[in-house]
Design an enzyme around this catalytic site. Structure first.
Site, PDB file in Angstrom:
ATOM      1  N   ASN A 277       0.841  -1.193   0.000  1.00 49.55           N
ATOM      2  CA  ASN A 277       0.000   0.000   0.000  1.00 49.55           C
ATOM      3  C   ASN A 277       0.878   1.246   0.000  1.00 49.55           C
ATOM      4  O   ASN A 277       2.109   1.144  -0.070  1.00 49.55           O
ATOM      5  CB  ASN A 277      -0.953  -0.014   1.205  1.00 49.55           C
TER       6      ASN A 277
ATOM      7  N   LYS B 168     -12.270  -5.181  18.205  1.00 51.28           N
ATOM      8  CA  LYS B 168     -10.899  -5.553  18.569  1.00 51.28           C
ATOM      9  C   LYS B 168     -10.559  -5.222  20.025  1.00 51.28           C
ATOM     10  O   LYS B 168      -9.436  -5.431  20.454  1.00 51.28           O
ATOM     11  CB  LYS B 168      -9.912  -4.879  17.615  1.00 51.28           C
TER      12      LYS B 168
ATOM     13  N   PRO C 202      -2.566 -12.289   9.872  1.00 50.46           N
ATOM     14  CA  PRO C 202      -2.909 -12.116  11.284  1.00 50.46           C
ATOM     15  C   PRO C 202      -3.257 -10.663  11.579  1.00 50.46           C
ATOM     16  O   PRO C 202      -2.695  -9.740  10.985  1.00 50.46           O
ATOM     17  CB  PRO C 202      -1.626 -12.535  12.010  1.00 50.46           C
ATOM     18  N   ASP C 203      -4.203 -10.454  12.464  1.00 45.58           N
ATOM     19  CA  ASP C 203      -4.605  -9.104  12.884  1.00 45.58           C
ATOM     20  C   ASP C 203      -3.745  -8.733  14.084  1.00 45.58           C
ATOM     21  O   ASP C 203      -3.973  -9.185  15.204  1.00 45.58           O
ATOM     22  CB  ASP C 203      -6.089  -9.091  13.253  1.00 45.58           C
TER      23      ASP C 203
ATOM     24  N   VAL D  69      -3.054  -5.844  15.817  1.00 44.65           N
ATOM     25  CA  VAL D  69      -3.563  -5.040  16.930  1.00 44.65           C
ATOM     26  C   VAL D  69      -4.582  -5.831  17.751  1.00 44.65           C
ATOM     27  O   VAL D  69      -4.594  -5.755  18.994  1.00 44.65           O
ATOM     28  CB  VAL D  69      -4.137  -3.703  16.421  1.00 44.65           C
TER      29      VAL D  69
ATOM     30  N   ASP E 269      -4.079  -6.781   4.676  1.00 45.53           N
ATOM     31  CA  ASP E 269      -5.078  -7.698   5.227  1.00 45.53           C
ATOM     32  C   ASP E 269      -4.914  -9.116   4.698  1.00 45.53           C
ATOM     33  O   ASP E 269      -5.289 -10.087   5.352  1.00 45.53           O
ATOM     34  CB  ASP E 269      -6.490  -7.193   4.904  1.00 45.53           C
TER      35      ASP E 269
ATOM     36  N   ALA F 287       0.962   0.890  11.772  1.00 46.61           N
ATOM     37  CA  ALA F 287       1.339   0.364  10.459  1.00 46.61           C
ATOM     38  C   ALA F 287       0.104   0.085   9.608  1.00 46.61           C
ATOM     39  O   ALA F 287      -0.960  -0.265  10.125  1.00 46.61           O
ATOM     40  CB  ALA F 287       2.154  -0.915  10.624  1.00 46.61           C
TER      41      ALA F 287
ATOM     42  N   LYS G 271       9.130 -16.188 -11.145  1.00 49.79           N
ATOM     43  CA  LYS G 271       8.311 -15.059 -11.578  1.00 49.79           C
ATOM     44  C   LYS G 271       7.095 -15.544 -12.356  1.00 49.79           C
ATOM     45  O   LYS G 271       7.205 -16.360 -13.264  1.00 49.79           O
ATOM     46  CB  LYS G 271       9.144 -14.117 -12.454  1.00 49.79           C
TER      47      LYS G 271
END
Length: 419
Positions: free
Chosen positions: A227, A359, A323-324, A326, A295, A291, A305
């Site tokens: 991103n 969360k 993994p999430d 936070v 996802d 950060a 390649k």
């Protein structure tokens, strides 16, 4: 490096104190920089410091006799230590060992340097230098807090490789950085545009872990998913926490930013690596997940390649959830005060409020990255803070401002909430 002094600072008299740490070898370079910048410099060394660097070296660099003993009959005939204490406009101790910090924090005056510090009305600064475990010891952190209460200004410490082989927070700042921070303290108007607010020492003794930047999830040896995060917001938060006295670890994805002074930096690439690095620094008092973590990642990374197919049917990628980070930290039995970020393009408060609840976070910092001039890559940002209080979701809006200023405003709020 030498920096021009503002009018009125040329000729400022600095007493450079050197205590018994391996970082004393850097003090010669610091003395030279101070002289080149236009300061008058005299040196006082502890007995132990002379095992690392000789008084003759410092005398050659400053052009002044070096004092090493409180009980020097020739000097003390005229109450030499009191005269030195009166002579100094600034006392700068670099390096300042854990032992010296402890003695000054408790008012000891058992050698020339500590006696001078008790007898002076000069401005007093020190650059701590010690093993990372010694710096993290509660006694040292309590002494640092006490020294700040007594009026001392602490420059650093820095993080990185140490002479003993350890890696972490505790090494002395580089001489160039000490000089720059000294000038910043002595010239209140210097770089005023960057000095956004007075620094509070309200995080002394706190261990803080912050994530910053993007993650990269490999597809093949040359391509990845990522991103637009620059890492600027996370790095500004790390700098703000370090300036307030916290022991800060910055877990960073791939960015081109310099590590803030006094911050330990761990470089990672993927979300899985970032989670592993964060968990290696648990437990802590405060975790800020700034950060922009991907996802999803590829279910399988191609060994070679990926090539274009002959037909026009396109390419299908199978992705799996990352993994999430936070949420994982917030769910720990020893959970720290946990802050998440929500970068949204629509329904800002709705999505951010959902993240706060799902969360189990203590605070969410939400920002609209679709707005022009704020968010990813820019130097400015704006934010809405959301938290739960008395069974209700509370909010506080921070207007557009430089990310350095916004970071301090966010940390102000976090420190209040932690208290």
């Amino acid at each position: 490096m030498s920096l021009p002094l503002a009018p009125g600072l040329a000729g400022t008299r600095i007493l450079l104190g050197i205590s018994a740490g391996i970082a004393a070898y850097k003090s010669a370079h610091l003395a030279r920089l101070l002289k080149k910048s236009g300061f008058e410099v005299r040196v006082v060394m502890t007995e132990g410091a002379q095992a690392f660097i000789t008084p003759l070296t410092l005398q050659a660099l400053t052009g002044e006799p070096v004092r090493t003993s409180l009980l020097d009959p020739e000097a003390e005939a005229g109450m030499g230590h009191i005269e030195l204490a009166k002579w100094a406009d600034v006392i700068l101790i670099a390096p300042a060992t854990a032992d010296l910090m402890a003695r000054l924090a408790h008012g000891h005056a058992d050698d020339l340097l500590t006696t001078l510090c008790l007898a002076t009305e000069a401005r007093c600064l020190m650059a701590p230098a010690m093993n990372q475990a010694m710096w993290r010891h509660p006694a040292t952190l309590a002494n640092a807090d006490r020294l700040v209460e007594l009026g001392w200004i602490l420059l650093g410490p820095d993080a990185g490789d140490q002479a003993c082989g350890d890696v972490g927070l505790g090494r002395m700042l580089e001489p160039e950085t000490i000089l720059a921070q000294l000038l910043d303290e002595l010239e209140p108007a210097r770089d005023e545009a960057l000095r956004v607010m007075p620094v509070h020492r309200d995080l002394v003794g706190r261990r803080v872990v912050i994530t910053a930047g993007p993650t990269r999830e490999a597809l093949d040896p040359v391509r990845y998913l990522s991103n637009h995060s620059s890492g600027k917001m996370g790095y500004a938060l790390a700098a703000a926490c370090a300036e307030r006295g916290a022991s800060v670890t910055l877990v960073s994805g791939p960015v081109t930013l310099s590590t803030p002074p006094g911050v330990e930096r761990i470089e990672v690439i993927s979300a899985a690596e970032m989670l592993t690095a964060v968990e290696s620094r648990m437990p802590c008092d405060l975790f800020i997940g700034c950060a922009a973590v991907a996802d999803y990642r590829a279910a399988a990374i191609s060994e070679h390649k990926l090539k274009k197919t002959e037909d026009a049917s396109g390419l299908t990628l199978e992705l799996v959830r990352n993994p999430d980070i936070v949420a994982t930290i917030a769910a720990r039995p020893d959970r720290p005060f946990t802050v998440g970020f929500a970068a949204e393009t629509q329904a800002l408060e709705t999505h951010a409020g959902s993240k706060l609840e799902r969360k189990r976070l203590d605070l969410v910092v939400a920002n609209d990255v679709s707005r022009e001039g704020v968010g990813f890559g820019g130097d400015d940002n704006a934010a809405t803070l959301l938290w739960r209080e008395r069974e209700r979701t509370r909010r506080h809006t921070l207007p557009r401002q430089p990310k350095t200023a916004l970071a301090n405003a966010i940390v102000d709020h976090i420190a209040d909430r932690m208290r």
